[in-house]
Write an enzyme that holds these catalytic residues in place. Structure first.
Site, PDB file in Angstrom:
ATOM      1  N   ASP A 104      23.850  46.822   6.786  1.00  0.00           N
ATOM      2  CA  ASP A 104      24.428  48.455   6.792  1.00  0.00           C
ATOM      3  C   ASP A 104      25.009  48.952   8.345  1.00  0.00           C
ATOM      4  OD1 ASP A 104      24.746  51.071   5.918  1.00  0.00           O
ATOM      5  OD2 ASP A 104      23.223  50.003   4.333  1.00  0.00           O
ATOM      6  N   ASP A 203      28.576  53.012   6.292  1.00  0.00           N
ATOM      7  CA  ASP A 203      27.989  54.101   5.917  1.00  0.00           C
ATOM      8  C   ASP A 203      29.008  55.171   6.189  1.00  0.00           C
ATOM      9  OD1 ASP A 203      25.566  55.537   4.931  1.00  0.00           O
ATOM     10  OD2 ASP A 203      25.772  56.546   6.762  1.00  0.00           O
ATOM     11  N   GLU A 257      31.883  52.896   2.584  1.00  0.00           N
ATOM     12  CA  GLU A 257      31.277  53.886   1.701  1.00  0.00           C
ATOM     13  C   GLU A 257      32.381  55.195   2.170  1.00  0.00           C
ATOM     14  OE1 GLU A 257      27.252  56.528   0.639  1.00  0.00           O
ATOM     15  OE2 GLU A 257      28.139  56.387   2.669  1.00  0.00           O
ATOM     16  N   HIS A 331      20.809  53.196  -3.809  1.00  0.00           N
ATOM     17  CA  HIS A 331      19.693  53.780  -3.244  1.00  0.00           C
ATOM     18  C   HIS A 331      19.912  55.410  -3.345  1.00  0.00           C
ATOM     19  CE1 HIS A 331      22.617  53.348  -0.059  1.00  0.00           C
ATOM     20  NE2 HIS A 331      21.563  54.224   0.552  1.00  0.00           N
ATOM     21  N   ASP A 332      21.295  55.828  -3.475  1.00  0.00           N
ATOM     22  CA  ASP A 332      21.514  57.270  -3.210  1.00  0.00           C
ATOM     23  C   ASP A 332      21.587  58.014  -4.882  1.00  0.00           C
ATOM     24  OD1 ASP A 332      21.304  57.464  -0.443  1.00  0.00           O
ATOM     25  OD2 ASP A 332      23.729  56.765  -0.531  1.00  0.00           O
TER      26      ASP A 332
HETATM   27  C1  NOJ Z   1      25.237  57.303   2.691  1.00  0.00           C
HETATM   28  C2  NOJ Z   1      23.727  56.676   2.766  1.00  0.00           C
HETATM   29  O1  NOJ Z   1      23.876  55.879   1.620  1.00  0.00           O
HETATM   30  C3  NOJ Z   1      22.557  57.544   2.367  1.00  0.00           C
HETATM   31  O2  NOJ Z   1      21.487  57.200   1.992  1.00  0.00           O
HETATM   32  C4  NOJ Z   1      22.664  58.285   3.777  1.00  0.00           C
HETATM   33  O3  NOJ Z   1      21.431  59.664   3.558  1.00  0.00           O
HETATM   34  C5  NOJ Z   1      23.773  59.088   4.093  1.00  0.00           C
HETATM   35  N1  NOJ Z   1      24.963  58.060   4.005  1.00  0.00           N
HETATM   36  C6  NOJ Z   1      23.739  59.466   5.731  1.00  0.00           C
HETATM   37  O4  NOJ Z   1      23.661  58.288   6.372  1.00  0.00           O
END
Ligand code: NOJ
Length: 561
Positions: A104, A203, A257, A331-332
Site C-alpha cells: 500500500d 491510497d 484508489e 477493508h473499507d
Molecule cells: C483509503 C483507505 O483504504 C482507508 O482505509 C483510509 O482510511 C483512507 N484511504 C485514508 O488513508
C-alpha cells in the site's frame, strides 16, 4: 509498469489479487493482533487457493489512528506486526510460491507523528512547507470537510497555523506542490521497489493535487470541497511524474484508489498510455446509499438495473485500451455477501458474486474471508467498534436531535461500518475462530463456528472450493480474462447475463441475482451450443442453452461453440 495496456497481455491482467488486512488475518504471537508471522504461517493456504498476487494493506510504523493509513515511518514495520526481517520472510515466501507482493502506498498524507510533520510544525527547513499550512484569523481557512466528517483543518498550537487533513486530524495532507516532498516520496517508492515489491495500491491517489488558493467548496457536495481536491489541477502531471521518475524503471503493478473518478477519468489515468495500470472506482459502492450531508450512511436497497448499468458502462468504457480493477468489498466496505448477495442464500450468493467478479474483463480482487463467504457482523454496542470513520459517524449522529441512542442508527452501522470487513478471519471452529490464542483486537463474528476455513476446505461443495475452481477456469480460458464484454437481456429484472468474446473463444455467463426462481433461456439470445464449465448448483453436465429455469442465485458459465 509494463508497456502500454491496450489489449496486450500482461501478468497483472491475468492475476487474481488477494487482499490481506494483516491486523485481522492471523495472529502468530497471541497478542490478539494479526501480524506478519501470521501471514507467513498461511502462505501455503494462499498458494492452495490459487491466487497470484497479495496486496498487503499498510504494515508500516504507525500510531494507528486510522489503523495504519497514518504512517509514522515509511521504511519501518510496525512493532505489533513484526520486523523488517519478518516482512522479508513473507516476501520471499510469496515469491518462492510465484505469488507477487503489492504494498500500500499512502502518500496523500502521513501521520502527524511523522518526522516531517514534527519538523514542519516547528518550521524546520526543508520541512516547513511539506504540509499545507494556512493562517486563519476567524477559523479554518476554507470550508472543506474531512472525509471522516467535521472540518478538514485543525489549528496547531505549535506553529500557530491551521493544517489541512482530508481525513483524521492525525493524518495531515502532504504538500505535493513542494518538489522536495515529491522527491522524498519517489525515493521511498524506489526503496521499496528495490526491495522487490511488485507494485503498489495507491491510497486516495487522486486527492494529491489541491487547487491554487484552496477555494471554498460548493455547499451542495456531500463532502464540502471534494470537487476541488478530487482529480485536482495537477493530478495528471503528478501521476506522470511518478510514472516517469519511478515506475517506468520497474515491472510493477499499480492500482490507484480514486474515489469520484468517472470512466473518462480512468481512461486518462490508467489508459493504454496512462501513467497507472488500473483504478479502483467507487460507482458501484454508491448504488445503495443516498449519501446526504445530514447522513452519509443513508442506505437503501440497490437495484439490479443500476448494477448492470454501472458495470456495463465500465466494461464497455475501458475496452479495449484500459483495464478494470474488480472488487465488491475490501477493508473499507461491508462484506459483499451481506450487501450484494443474501445471507439466507449465503453459499449460493457468495459463489454467484465470485463468478461475477472473476468473469468480467479486469483483474479480480479477493478480500480476505470472502473466499469462505464471511458476512457482516452483529455489533451490539458502540464499544465493540474500532474504526475511526464509524466512531466519528456515531458521534456526529448522536449530536442530532432526532438520534437519541446507538439503537437509532444501529441498522446503518450494521450495514455500512468498515469494521464489518475487519473482524478476524475465521480459520476454524476453535476459540476465537483460530485467529489468536489471545484476546482479539476486534470482536470475532459469532458465526465462526459454522463459517470457517477448516470446514470450507473439507467440503467439496464449499465456497472455498468454488473459488479454487473459478480461478482455474479463468486461468484455462483467456477469454474470461481478455474477452470483450456484451450485456444480454438488459431489461431482465432478475438475470444478469453477458458474453465474453475474443478471437478464439466465446463464453456466456448467466447469473440469477435474486432470491426467486427466474425464467431465462440463453438460446433466445444466442445461437449454437454451449459447454458448461462452471455452475454453483448441481447441474447435469448435459445442461443446454435451452434451459429456462434458474434457481435463486444460480450462476453458470458456458463456453460457446
Ligand atoms: C483509503 C483507505 O483504504 C482507508 O482505509 C483510509 O482510511 C483512507 N484511504 C485514508 O488513508
Amino acid at each position: 509498469m509494463t508497456q502500454p495496456n491496450g489489449d496486450a497481455r500482461s501478468w497483472w491482467k491475468e492475476a487474481v489479487v488477494y487482499q490481506i488486512y494483516p491486523r485481522s488475518f492471523n495472529d502468530s504471537d497471541g497478542d490478539g493482533v494479526g501480524d506478519l508471522g501470521g501471514v507467513y504461517e498461511k502462505l501455503d493456504y494462499l498458494d492452495d487457493l490459487g491466487i497470484d498476487v497479495v496486496w498487503l494493506t499498510p504494515v508500516y510504523d504507525s500510531p494507528l489512528a486510522d489503523y495504519g493509513y497514518d504512517i509514522r515511518n515509511y521504511r519501518e514495520i510496525l512493532d505489533e506486526f513484526g520486523t523488517m526481517a519478518d516482512w522479508e520472510r513473507v516476501r520471499d515466501g510469496l515469491h518462492e510460491r510465484d505469488i507477487r507482493l503489492v504494498m500500500d502506498l499512502v502518500v496523500n498524507h502521513t501521520s502527524d507523528e511523522h518526522e516531517w510533520f514534527e519538523k514542519s510544525r516547528r518550521e524546520v527547513d526543508p520541512y516547513t512547507d511539506y504540509y499545507i499550512w494556512r493562517e486563519g484569523d476567524d477559523g479554518p481557512p476554507n470550508n472543506w470537510d474531512s472525509m471522516f466528517g467535521g472540518p478538514a483543518w485543525t489549528y496547531d498550537e505549535v506553529r500557530g497555523e491551521y493544517y489541512l487533513h482530508l481525513f483524521d486530524p492525525k493524518q495531515p495532507d502532504l504538500n505535493w506542490e513542494n518538489p522536495g516532498v515529491r522527491e522524498d516520496i519517489y525515493e521511498m517508492m524506489r526503496w521499496w521497489l528495490d526491495r522487490e515489491v511488485d507494485g503498489f495500491r495507491m491510497d486516495v491517489i487522486n486527492f494529491l493535487s489541491k487547487p491554487d488558493g484552496l477555494p471554498d467548496g460548493h455547499p451542495s457536495q456531500v463532502v464540502t470541497g471534494s470537487e476541488q481536491f478530487i482529480n485536482g489541477p495537477r493530478l495528471e502531471e503528478y501521476l506522470w511524474e511518478i510514472h516517469d521518475r519511478v515506475l517506468s524503471e520497474y515491472d510493477a503493478m499499480t492500482i490507484g484508489e480514486m474515489p469520484g473518478v468517472s470512466v473518462e477519468d480512468a481512461r486518462a489515468y490508467a489508459g493504454s498510455d496512462g501513467p497507472l495500470d488500473m483504478v479502483f472506482h467507487f460507482e458501484h459502492m454508491r448504488l445503495d446509499s443516498k449519501e446526504t450531508e445530514e447522513d452519509p450512511w443513508d442506505f437503501h436497497d440497490w437495484e439490479l438495473d443500476d448494477l448492470k448499468a454501472t458495470f456495463t458502462r465500465w466494461q464497455e468504457g475501458l475496452y479495449p485500451e484500459s483495464w478494470n480493477a474488480l472488487y465488491l468489498n475490501n477493508h473499507d466496505q461491508p462484506r459483499q455477501v451481506s450487501r450484494f448477495g443474501d445471507e439466507n442464500y449465503r453459499e449460493e450468493s457468495a459463489k454467484l458474486l465470485a463468478t461475477f467478479l472473476h468473469t468480467l474483463r479486469g483483474t479480480p480482487f479477493v478480500y480476505q474471508g470472502e473466499e469462505i463467504g464471511m458476512t457482516n457482523v452483529p455489533f451490539e454496542d458502540v464499544d465493540e467498534l474500532e474504526d475511526v470513520e464509524t466512531i466519528r459517524y456515531v458521534e456526529r449522529m448522536l449530536e442530532r436531535d432526532d438520534v437519541e441512542n446507538f439503537e437509532d442508527i444501529q441498522d446503518a452501522v450494521l450495514y455500512g461500518s468498515r469494521d464489518n470487513a475487519r473482524t478476524p478471519v475465521q480459520w476454524s471452529a476453535e476459540e476465537n475462530a483460530g485467529f489468536t490464542t489471545g484476546d482479539p483486537w476486534l470482536k470475532v463474528n459469532p458465526n465462526y463456528t459454522d463459517i470457517n476455513v477448516e470446514d470450507a476446505r473439507a467440503r467439496p461443495d464449499s465456497i472455498w472450493q468454488y473459488y479454487r475452481r473459478l480461478i482455474d477456469r479463468r486461468n484455462e480460458h483467456p477469454v474470461l480474462v481478455y474477452g470483450q464484454y456484451e450485456l444480454l437481456a438488459a431489461d431482465h429484472p432478475q438475470i444478469y447475463a453477458y458474453l465474453r468474446t475474443n478471437e478464439d473463444e466465446q463464453a456466456l455467463v448467466v447469473l440469477n441475482f435474486s432470491t426467486e426462481r427466474a425464467e431465462f433461456s440463453p438460446a433466445d439470445h444466442i445461437d449454437g451450443e454451449g459447454e458448461l464449465i462452471l455452475a454453483n448448483y448441481d447441474v447435469p453436465q448435459s445442461a443446454t442453452l435451452e434451459d429456462g429455469l434458474w434457481q435463486p442465485y444460480e450462476a453458470r458459465v458456458y463456453l460457446l461453440d
